[in-house]
Motif scaffolding. Structure first.
Motif, PDB file in Angstrom:
ATOM      1  N   PHE A 109       0.819  -1.223   0.000  1.00  0.00           N
ATOM      2  CA  PHE A 109       0.000   0.000   0.000  1.00  0.00           C
ATOM      3  C   PHE A 109       0.846   1.264   0.000  1.00  0.00           C
ATOM      4  O   PHE A 109       0.328   2.359  -0.183  1.00  0.00           O
ATOM      5  CB  PHE A 109      -0.928  -0.017   1.213  1.00  0.00           C
ATOM      6  N   LYS A 110       2.160   1.124   0.217  1.00  0.00           N
ATOM      7  CA  LYS A 110       3.042   2.304   0.202  1.00  0.00           C
ATOM      8  C   LYS A 110       3.005   2.983  -1.164  1.00  0.00           C
ATOM      9  O   LYS A 110       3.342   4.163  -1.293  1.00  0.00           O
ATOM     10  CB  LYS A 110       4.470   1.912   0.554  1.00  0.00           C
ATOM     11  N   ALA A 111       2.600   2.222  -2.188  1.00  0.00           N
ATOM     12  CA  ALA A 111       2.492   2.795  -3.527  1.00  0.00           C
ATOM     13  C   ALA A 111       1.539   3.988  -3.545  1.00  0.00           C
ATOM     14  O   ALA A 111       1.778   4.972  -4.249  1.00  0.00           O
ATOM     15  CB  ALA A 111       2.014   1.723  -4.512  1.00  0.00           C
ATOM     16  N   GLY A 135      11.289  -0.195   4.789  1.00  0.00           N
ATOM     17  CA  GLY A 135      11.470  -1.137   3.678  1.00  0.00           C
ATOM     18  C   GLY A 135      10.556  -0.895   2.492  1.00  0.00           C
ATOM     19  O   GLY A 135      11.004  -0.531   1.408  1.00  0.00           O
ATOM     20  N   ASN A 136       9.244  -1.094   2.683  1.00  0.00           N
ATOM     21  CA  ASN A 136       8.330  -1.007   1.533  1.00  0.00           C
ATOM     22  C   ASN A 136       8.157   0.411   1.007  1.00  0.00           C
ATOM     23  O   ASN A 136       7.958   0.610  -0.194  1.00  0.00           O
ATOM     24  CB  ASN A 136       6.965  -1.588   1.906  1.00  0.00           C
ATOM     25  N   ALA A 137       8.231   1.395   1.887  1.00  0.00           N
ATOM     26  CA  ALA A 137       8.127   2.785   1.413  1.00  0.00           C
ATOM     27  C   ALA A 137       9.322   3.112   0.529  1.00  0.00           C
ATOM     28  O   ALA A 137       9.202   3.859  -0.456  1.00  0.00           O
ATOM     29  CB  ALA A 137       8.052   3.749   2.592  1.00  0.00           C
ATOM     30  N   GLY A 212      -2.343  10.173  -0.316  1.00  0.00           N
ATOM     31  CA  GLY A 212      -2.449   8.952  -1.123  1.00  0.00           C
ATOM     32  C   GLY A 212      -3.048   7.818  -0.306  1.00  0.00           C
ATOM     33  O   GLY A 212      -3.946   7.105  -0.745  1.00  0.00           O
ATOM     34  N   LYS A 213      -2.578   7.707   0.937  1.00  0.00           N
ATOM     35  CA  LYS A 213      -3.058   6.594   1.763  1.00  0.00           C
ATOM     36  C   LYS A 213      -4.517   6.746   2.171  1.00  0.00           C
ATOM     37  O   LYS A 213      -5.206   5.760   2.419  1.00  0.00           O
ATOM     38  CB  LYS A 213      -2.177   6.455   3.002  1.00  0.00           C
ATOM     39  N   LYS A 214      -4.986   7.988   2.222  1.00  0.00           N
ATOM     40  CA  LYS A 214      -6.387   8.163   2.632  1.00  0.00           C
ATOM     41  C   LYS A 214      -7.341   7.549   1.598  1.00  0.00           C
ATOM     42  O   LYS A 214      -8.484   7.235   1.926  1.00  0.00           O
ATOM     43  CB  LYS A 214      -6.709   9.647   2.853  1.00  0.00           C
ATOM     44  N   PHE A 233      -9.313  -3.446  10.912  1.00  0.00           N
ATOM     45  CA  PHE A 233      -8.023  -3.845  11.481  1.00  0.00           C
ATOM     46  C   PHE A 233      -6.917  -3.266  10.612  1.00  0.00           C
ATOM     47  O   PHE A 233      -6.883  -3.498   9.407  1.00  0.00           O
ATOM     48  CB  PHE A 233      -7.875  -5.377  11.501  1.00  0.00           C
ATOM     49  N   TYR A 234      -5.988  -2.560  11.258  1.00  0.00           N
ATOM     50  CA  TYR A 234      -4.914  -1.931  10.496  1.00  0.00           C
ATOM     51  C   TYR A 234      -3.563  -2.204  11.171  1.00  0.00           C
ATOM     52  O   TYR A 234      -3.388  -1.913  12.368  1.00  0.00           O
ATOM     53  CB  TYR A 234      -5.159  -0.417  10.422  1.00  0.00           C
ATOM     54  N   PRO A 235      -2.579  -2.752  10.428  1.00  0.00           N
ATOM     55  CA  PRO A 235      -1.260  -2.982  11.019  1.00  0.00           C
ATOM     56  C   PRO A 235      -0.504  -1.669  11.113  1.00  0.00           C
ATOM     57  O   PRO A 235      -0.185  -1.050  10.100  1.00  0.00           O
ATOM     58  CB  PRO A 235      -0.598  -3.955  10.032  1.00  0.00           C
ATOM     59  N   CYS A 236      -0.215  -1.266  12.322  1.00  0.00           N
ATOM     60  CA  CYS A 236       0.211   0.110  12.561  1.00  0.00           C
ATOM     61  C   CYS A 236       1.713   0.236  12.814  1.00  0.00           C
ATOM     62  O   CYS A 236       2.228  -0.262  13.812  1.00  0.00           O
ATOM     63  CB  CYS A 236      -0.571   0.629  13.772  1.00  0.00           C
ATOM     64  N   GLY A 237       2.407   0.863  11.881  1.00  0.00           N
ATOM     65  CA  GLY A 237       3.813   1.224  12.073  1.00  0.00           C
ATOM     66  C   GLY A 237       3.825   2.705  12.413  1.00  0.00           C
ATOM     67  O   GLY A 237       3.626   3.120  13.554  1.00  0.00           O
ATOM     68  N   GLY A 238       4.001   3.533  11.368  1.00  0.00           N
ATOM     69  CA  GLY A 238       3.880   4.978  11.557  1.00  0.00           C
ATOM     70  C   GLY A 238       2.423   5.396  11.730  1.00  0.00           C
ATOM     71  O   GLY A 238       2.133   6.479  12.227  1.00  0.00           O
ATOM     72  N   GLY A 239       1.519   4.546  11.295  1.00  0.00           N
ATOM     73  CA  GLY A 239       0.089   4.796  11.490  1.00  0.00           C
ATOM     74  C   GLY A 239      -0.540   5.679  10.424  1.00  0.00           C
ATOM     75  O   GLY A 239      -1.703   6.074  10.551  1.00  0.00           O
ATOM     76  N   VAL A 240       0.193   5.959   9.357  1.00  0.00           N
ATOM     77  CA  VAL A 240      -0.300   6.941   8.379  1.00  0.00           C
ATOM     78  C   VAL A 240      -1.559   6.467   7.664  1.00  0.00           C
ATOM     79  O   VAL A 240      -2.456   7.259   7.384  1.00  0.00           O
ATOM     80  CB  VAL A 240       0.799   7.259   7.344  1.00  0.00           C
ATOM     81  N   GLY A 241      -1.622   5.170   7.381  1.00  0.00           N
ATOM     82  CA  GLY A 241      -2.808   4.650   6.705  1.00  0.00           C
ATOM     83  C   GLY A 241      -4.044   4.836   7.584  1.00  0.00           C
ATOM     84  O   GLY A 241      -5.116   5.210   7.095  1.00  0.00           O
ATOM     85  N   LEU A 242      -3.882   4.598   8.863  1.00  0.00           N
ATOM     86  CA  LEU A 242      -5.014   4.731   9.791  1.00  0.00           C
ATOM     87  C   LEU A 242      -5.451   6.197   9.906  1.00  0.00           C
ATOM     88  O   LEU A 242      -6.625   6.520   9.794  1.00  0.00           O
ATOM     89  CB  LEU A 242      -4.601   4.154  11.155  1.00  0.00           C
ATOM     90  N   ASN A 375      -4.769  -6.048   4.546  1.00  0.00           N
ATOM     91  CA  ASN A 375      -3.489  -6.711   4.303  1.00  0.00           C
ATOM     92  C   ASN A 375      -2.663  -5.724   3.498  1.00  0.00           C
ATOM     93  O   ASN A 375      -2.937  -5.481   2.322  1.00  0.00           O
ATOM     94  CB  ASN A 375      -3.640  -8.015   3.529  1.00  0.00           C
ATOM     95  N   THR A 376      -1.658  -5.156   4.130  1.00  0.00           N
ATOM     96  CA  THR A 376      -0.963  -4.008   3.540  1.00  0.00           C
ATOM     97  C   THR A 376       0.123  -4.364   2.520  1.00  0.00           C
ATOM     98  O   THR A 376       0.652  -3.480   1.854  1.00  0.00           O
ATOM     99  CB  THR A 376      -0.343  -3.176   4.673  1.00  0.00           C
ATOM    100  N   GLY A 377       0.456  -5.659   2.431  1.00  0.00           N
ATOM    101  CA  GLY A 377       1.513  -5.997   1.473  1.00  0.00           C
ATOM    102  C   GLY A 377       1.454  -7.449   1.044  1.00  0.00           C
ATOM    103  O   GLY A 377       0.672  -8.255   1.575  1.00  0.00           O
TER     104      GLY A 377
HETATM  105  C1  PLP Z   1       3.506  -3.975   4.720  1.00  0.00           C
HETATM  106  C2  PLP Z   1       3.380  -2.823   5.675  1.00  0.00           C
HETATM  107  N1  PLP Z   1       2.328  -2.774   6.501  1.00  0.00           N
HETATM  108  C3  PLP Z   1       2.165  -1.763   7.393  1.00  0.00           C
HETATM  109  C4  PLP Z   1       3.092  -0.735   7.506  1.00  0.00           C
HETATM  110  C5  PLP Z   1       2.836   0.368   8.487  1.00  0.00           C
HETATM  111  O1  PLP Z   1       2.308   1.465   7.812  1.00  0.00           O
HETATM  112  P1  PLP Z   1       1.876   2.820   8.508  1.00  0.00           P
HETATM  113  O2  PLP Z   1       3.050   3.716   8.502  1.00  0.00           O
HETATM  114  O3  PLP Z   1       0.741   3.372   7.712  1.00  0.00           O
HETATM  115  O4  PLP Z   1       1.447   2.457   9.883  1.00  0.00           O
HETATM  116  C6  PLP Z   1       4.201  -0.736   6.650  1.00  0.00           C
HETATM  117  C7  PLP Z   1       5.208   0.332   6.734  1.00  0.00           C
HETATM  118  O5  PLP Z   1       6.327   0.234   6.311  1.00  0.00           O
HETATM  119  C8  PLP Z   1       4.355  -1.799   5.713  1.00  0.00           C
HETATM  120  O6  PLP Z   1       5.390  -1.836   4.866  1.00  0.00           O
END
Ligand code: PLP
Ligand code: ZN
Length: 408
Positions: A109-111, A135-137, A212-214, A233-242, A375-377
């Motif tokens: 979803f970083k795309a 990584g994915n960003a 973009g993520k919105k 359900f959202y997998p939260c790293g930086g949380g930008v998608g949420l 599922n973000t990736g």
């Molecule tokens: C596959 C995947 N899921 C979730 C996240 C977390 O994204 P966010 O920054 O929107 O929380 C990342 C961030 O690198 C990611 O690559």
């Protein structure tokens, strides 16, 4: 096209000029894009959306790009919302969907965020970008920068998945592998950006990745015929998608496209890096740097999210929660998802399935609720992590087997 009017600081609410490249507000707050939503309401009808492109750019009036020629698109967005059958049945959930972001360009979803941010760089004349990434960003930034003809400088942890390193190199980015975490990468970018003439596109330090993520929020509403599920359900790293989806819901309500009901937002983290879960449990507004962060879900290895206060606010206002799972539970659930639905998800997606099971078991969720998991990736970007479960026999082993049955 766009109805962008200005940028607004998420902390002090000061307005900033959107016609030049911007990073943070002077007060340190992330900037949020604001639109003339009255104009959108008068001049745009949600029924027309399917006539637009089959990508997230179908929501162009609420995206920031002014000049259509500046849009850098590889077909991001409009990902499938898959109704589960076997997994839903096993968990006793008749209304369980998975939004499969793994099919995006660059496999995550970083795309979405980077398509938007790099398009704005192209529009505003930025020639060189720098990005610290889990990584994915990085992979997405490198791909969109390549398509835009912009020089990309990537900083990521030395132990990122191989896929992330190779995709950045293949798309011609300058890659530095750092002994440390995304926070260390961010420090290096910050120290060098002025002397190198880089525009920094770190999470929330520029205002357009979140835009973009919105679109994940707009798209979900469109795919659910302008309703929203009970739970996300959202997998939260930086949380930008949420945060982005929360912003999209607010915009759509102002447009009269949806009502005031919001899904319970569930921020899913891992035991080895759970700053948001800790802050949520302590009732704190901000998170504390999570020491020695460790997990194979590289996207979740963000020890101190810049937008923590926005994530926590959205989760609390929604009546949701924050929950951590172990790496083992996450990979087990990722494999279960693959076995039952044929979807080979990133571990981050698996984490959401594991968290769902926990919240059903402790009664936080009921089986008649409608639930969407992001599922973000793609699992294909995490072969090292999954290969711990599916070790291949090496050549000498195959030789032995062959030797038993058909001696050479
Ligand atoms: C596959 C995947 N899921 C979730 C996240 C977390 O994204 P966010 O920054 O929107 O929380 C990342 C961030 O690198 C990611 O690559
Ligand atoms: Zn401010």
């Amino acid at each position: 096209m766009t109805t962008l009017t200005h940028l607004e600081c998420s902390l002090c609410h000061e307005h900033h000029d959107a016609s030049i490249p911007q990073n943070l507000c002077d007060c340190g707050g992330p900037l949020l894009a604001r639109y003339d939503l009255d104009k959108v309401r008068e001049s745009w009808n949600r029924e027309w959306i399917p006539n637009g492109p089959s990508s997230m750019w179908r929501y162009a009036p609420v995206l920031p790009v002014r000049n259509p020629a500046a849009v850098i698109s590889l077909g991001e967005g409009m990902t499938p919302l898959v109704k589960t059958h076997r997994l839903g049945e096993k968990l006793g959930l008749p209304k369980l969907w998975i939004k499969d972001e793994g099919v995006n360009p660059t496999g995550s979803f970083k795309a979405r965020g980077l398509s938007c941010a790099i398009s704005m760089c192209a529009e505003l004349g930025v020639k060189k970008i720098a990005i610290p990434s889990a990584g994915n960003a990085a992979g997405a930034a490198a791909a969109y920068a390549a398509a835009a003809g912009i020089e990309a400088h990537i900083f990521m942890p030395r132990d990122v998945p191989q896929a992330n390193y190779i995709e950045c190199k293949a798309t011609g980015a300058h890659v530095t592998l750092v002994n440390g975490l995304i926070s260390d990468c961010g420090r290096i970018v910050n120290e060098r950006k002025t002397s190198e003439g880089w525009f920094e596109v770190s999470t929330l330090k520029e205002p357009y990745r979140i835009e973009g993520k919105k679109t994940m929020g707009y798209e979900l509403a469109e795919q659910m015929r302008w309703t929203l599920p009970d739970v996300i359900f959202y997998p939260c790293g930086g949380g930008v998608g949420l945060i982005g989806m929360w912003k999209a819901f607010e915009e759509m309500e102002t447009l009269g496209w949806i009502g005031s009901k919001r899904p319970k937002m569930i921020a899913v983290q891992v035991e080895g890096c759970q700053p948001i879960v800790r802050a949520f449990e302590q009732g704190a507004e901000r998170s504390v740097f999570f020491e020695n962060a460790q997990t194979v879900a590289s996207g979740l290895r963000v020890p101190k999210p810049l937008g923590d206060f926005l994530v926590l606010e959205a989760v609390r206002k929604s009546g949701g929660t924050a929950i951590a799972v172990t790496d083992r539970e996450m990979l087990d659930a990722g494999i279960e998802l693959a076995e039952l639905e044929g979807m080979f998800a990133a571990p981050e997606g698996g984490a959401c399935v594991a968290a769902l099971r926990q919240l059903l078991a402790n009664g936080f969720l009921k089986s008649d609720e409608s639930i969407v998991i992001y599922n973000t990736g793609s699992g294909i970007k995490y072969l090292e992590a999954y290969s711990t479960r599916f070790a291949r026999l090496d050549d000498s082993e195959y030789d032995k087997l062959g030797g038993l049955i058909t001696p050479r």
